[in-house]
Write a protein that holds these residues in place. Structure first.
Motif, PDB file in Angstrom:
ATOM      1  N   TRP A  70      31.901  53.530  45.161  1.00 14.43           N
ATOM      2  CA  TRP A  70      30.684  52.737  45.392  1.00 14.43           C
ATOM      3  C   TRP A  70      30.070  52.354  44.040  1.00 14.43           C
ATOM      4  N   LEU A  71      29.972  53.341  43.161  1.00 12.64           N
ATOM      5  CA  LEU A  71      29.394  53.126  41.836  1.00 12.64           C
ATOM      6  C   LEU A  71      30.228  52.143  41.013  1.00 12.64           C
ATOM      7  N   LEU A  72      31.550  52.298  41.074  1.00 15.44           N
ATOM      8  CA  LEU A  72      32.455  51.383  40.353  1.00 15.44           C
ATOM      9  C   LEU A  72      32.224  49.947  40.813  1.00 15.44           C
ATOM     10  N   HIS A  73      32.097  49.790  42.120  1.00 14.96           N
ATOM     11  CA  HIS A  73      31.868  48.461  42.690  1.00 14.96           C
ATOM     12  C   HIS A  73      30.538  47.874  42.187  1.00 14.96           C
ATOM     13  N   ILE A  74      29.474  48.676  42.272  1.00 10.26           N
ATOM     14  CA  ILE A  74      28.146  48.199  41.859  1.00 10.26           C
ATOM     15  C   ILE A  74      28.160  47.757  40.399  1.00 10.26           C
ATOM     16  N   VAL A  75      28.728  48.597  39.525  1.00 11.21           N
ATOM     17  CA  VAL A  75      28.717  48.286  38.090  1.00 11.21           C
ATOM     18  C   VAL A  75      29.568  47.047  37.788  1.00 11.21           C
ATOM     19  N   SER A  76      30.730  46.906  38.439  1.00 14.66           N
ATOM     20  CA  SER A  76      31.533  45.706  38.174  1.00 14.66           C
ATOM     21  C   SER A  76      30.835  44.444  38.692  1.00 14.66           C
ATOM     22  N   GLU A  77      30.068  44.566  39.792  1.00 11.21           N
ATOM     23  CA  GLU A  77      29.290  43.418  40.298  1.00 11.21           C
ATOM     24  C   GLU A  77      28.168  43.044  39.313  1.00 11.21           C
ATOM     25  N   VAL A  78      27.541  44.061  38.721  1.00 12.31           N
ATOM     26  CA  VAL A  78      26.478  43.810  37.730  1.00 12.31           C
ATOM     27  C   VAL A  78      27.066  43.066  36.533  1.00 12.31           C
ATOM     28  N   ILE A  79      28.222  43.534  36.045  1.00  6.23           N
ATOM     29  CA  ILE A  79      28.865  42.878  34.888  1.00  6.23           C
ATOM     30  C   ILE A  79      29.228  41.443  35.241  1.00  6.23           C
ATOM     31  N   PHE A  80      29.734  41.222  36.449  1.00  5.19           N
ATOM     32  CA  PHE A  80      30.097  39.865  36.874  1.00  5.19           C
ATOM     33  C   PHE A  80      28.863  38.958  36.920  1.00  5.19           C
ATOM     34  N   ALA A  81      27.768  39.489  37.464  1.00  4.90           N
ATOM     35  CA  ALA A  81      26.531  38.697  37.579  1.00  4.90           C
ATOM     36  C   ALA A  81      26.019  38.283  36.204  1.00  4.90           C
ATOM     37  N   VAL A  82      26.111  39.200  35.240  1.00  8.98           N
ATOM     38  CA  VAL A  82      25.554  38.952  33.911  1.00  8.98           C
ATOM     39  C   VAL A  82      26.485  38.111  33.042  1.00  8.98           C
ATOM     40  N   SER A  83      27.802  38.389  33.132  1.00 12.87           N
ATOM     41  CA  SER A  83      28.740  37.705  32.217  1.00 12.87           C
ATOM     42  C   SER A  83      29.505  36.566  32.874  1.00 12.87           C
ATOM     43  N   LYS A  84      29.446  36.486  34.207  1.00 14.88           N
ATOM     44  CA  LYS A  84      30.209  35.503  34.994  1.00 14.88           C
ATOM     45  C   LYS A  84      31.712  35.712  34.851  1.00 14.88           C
ATOM     46  N   LYS A  85      32.091  36.906  34.345  1.00 18.56           N
ATOM     47  CA  LYS A  85      33.525  37.225  34.228  1.00 18.56           C
ATOM     48  C   LYS A  85      33.870  38.269  35.266  1.00 18.56           C
TER      49      LYS A  85
END
Length: 303
Positions: A70-85
């Motif tokens: 769950w945590l891995l998913h949340i953090v990768s979504e945050v990175i995607f939102a911020v970096s668009k990568k």
């Protein structure tokens, strides 16, 4: 949003190994702690000592079955939102799992790297502390953790099963399960509840207010989310949303990783003597500690 193809390959490989592994042969001991032979090796642990952490790595620590996926998913979504990568997992993200050469390959990965781990604080490579890498530690109440761990063993078709809940509970209380004792893990991390680079978060708190938890996680790692981004990530990170996509994100094991995600599921399996044994163990190990207070044991573990 993450590319999980390597993640899925690794899980498939581990499940394949599990097919040929009897429960009695599942664990090997390294520095006094049992680990699963299907995912860890002594050679990998030796190589881990030389791992070079970066100051902007993102370390997510938790005992097994406390919500690390769950945590891995949340953090990768945050990175995607911020970096668009789209975040890619070129290696299985659990730091101590895989072949000994993985740490050499990881030198090539772009920052920030997400590193999940089920290790105790004192078993992490020294470079994490030397470089003041931030560590987010996720805890879940021990009764639900034990029940989730039992179901994982007994529901996933290829993983060695326990004869009964009683048998698993007895091994769990002795710390004779993968990654060892929940309580030893907690005692070790409790010594670091006030460290500047470490933040503790509760599984139950995330369940109660996911948006607030995601905002806290993002801010801890230095990411700033707009209201709209926070809303989107929250909607994509509910247990139901993750369960619906679990096969796509985690392969065959997905539906078992995201089984129920409930708080209080322990009431379906624990009987009175087990309740008393766990309550006593908690009192002995964590009562009066900073982490013990954070875990709100009486709220989540008393019927």
């Amino acid at each position: 949003m993450a590319d999980n193809s390597k993640f899925i390959d690794y899980i498939d490989e581990a499940l394949e190994k599990s097919k040929e592994t009897a429960l009695s042969r599942l664990l090997f001991t390294y520095q006094g702690i049992p680990y699963p032979v299907t995912m860890c090796t002594s050679e990998t642990f030796q190589a881990l000592d030389t791992f070079e952490a970066r100051s902007d790595d993102i370390v997510l620590a938790s005992y097994p079955k406390c919500g690390s996926n769950w945590l891995l998913h949340i953090v990768s979504e945050v990175i995607f939102a911020v970096s668009k990568k789209k975040y890619e997992y070129p290696e299985f993200p659990v730091l101590e799992c895989g072949d000994p050469e993985k740490y050499q390959r990881m030198k090539q990965f772009p920052s920030p790297r997400i590193l999940a781990t089920h290790l105790r604080y004192d078993k992490l490579p020294g470079s994490i502390f030397k470089n003041k890498t931030k560590i987010l530690v996720l805890f879940r109440n021990p009764k639900d953790t034990a029940v989730s761990f039992f179901h994982f063993h007994n529901d996933v078709p290829d993983i060695p099963s326990y004869g009964s809940w009683e048998e698993f509970f007895s091994q769990f209380m002795k710390g004779q399960v993968s990654w060892g004792s929940y309580f030893d893990f907690a005692i070790d991390w409790n010594k670091h509840t006030d460290d500047a680079n470490i933040k503790f978060i509760l599984y139950e708190a995330l369940k109660e207010n996911l948006a607030s938890g995601i905002k806290e996680i993002a801010e801890f790692f230095g990411f700033s989310l707009t209201g709209e981004q926070l809303e989107t990530i929250t909607a994509q990170s509910t247990f139901q949303a993750m369960q619906a996509r679990s096969q796509e994100t985690h392969g065959a094991v997905g539906p078992f990783l995201f089984r129920k995600g409930e708080v209080g599921d322990w009431k379906n399996l624990f009987h009175e003597t087990q309740n008393q044994e766990m309550d006593e163990k908690f009192r002995k190990c964590l009562a009066g500690t900073s982490l013990g207070a954070k875990l709100q044991y009486d709220s989540y573990c008393k019927a």
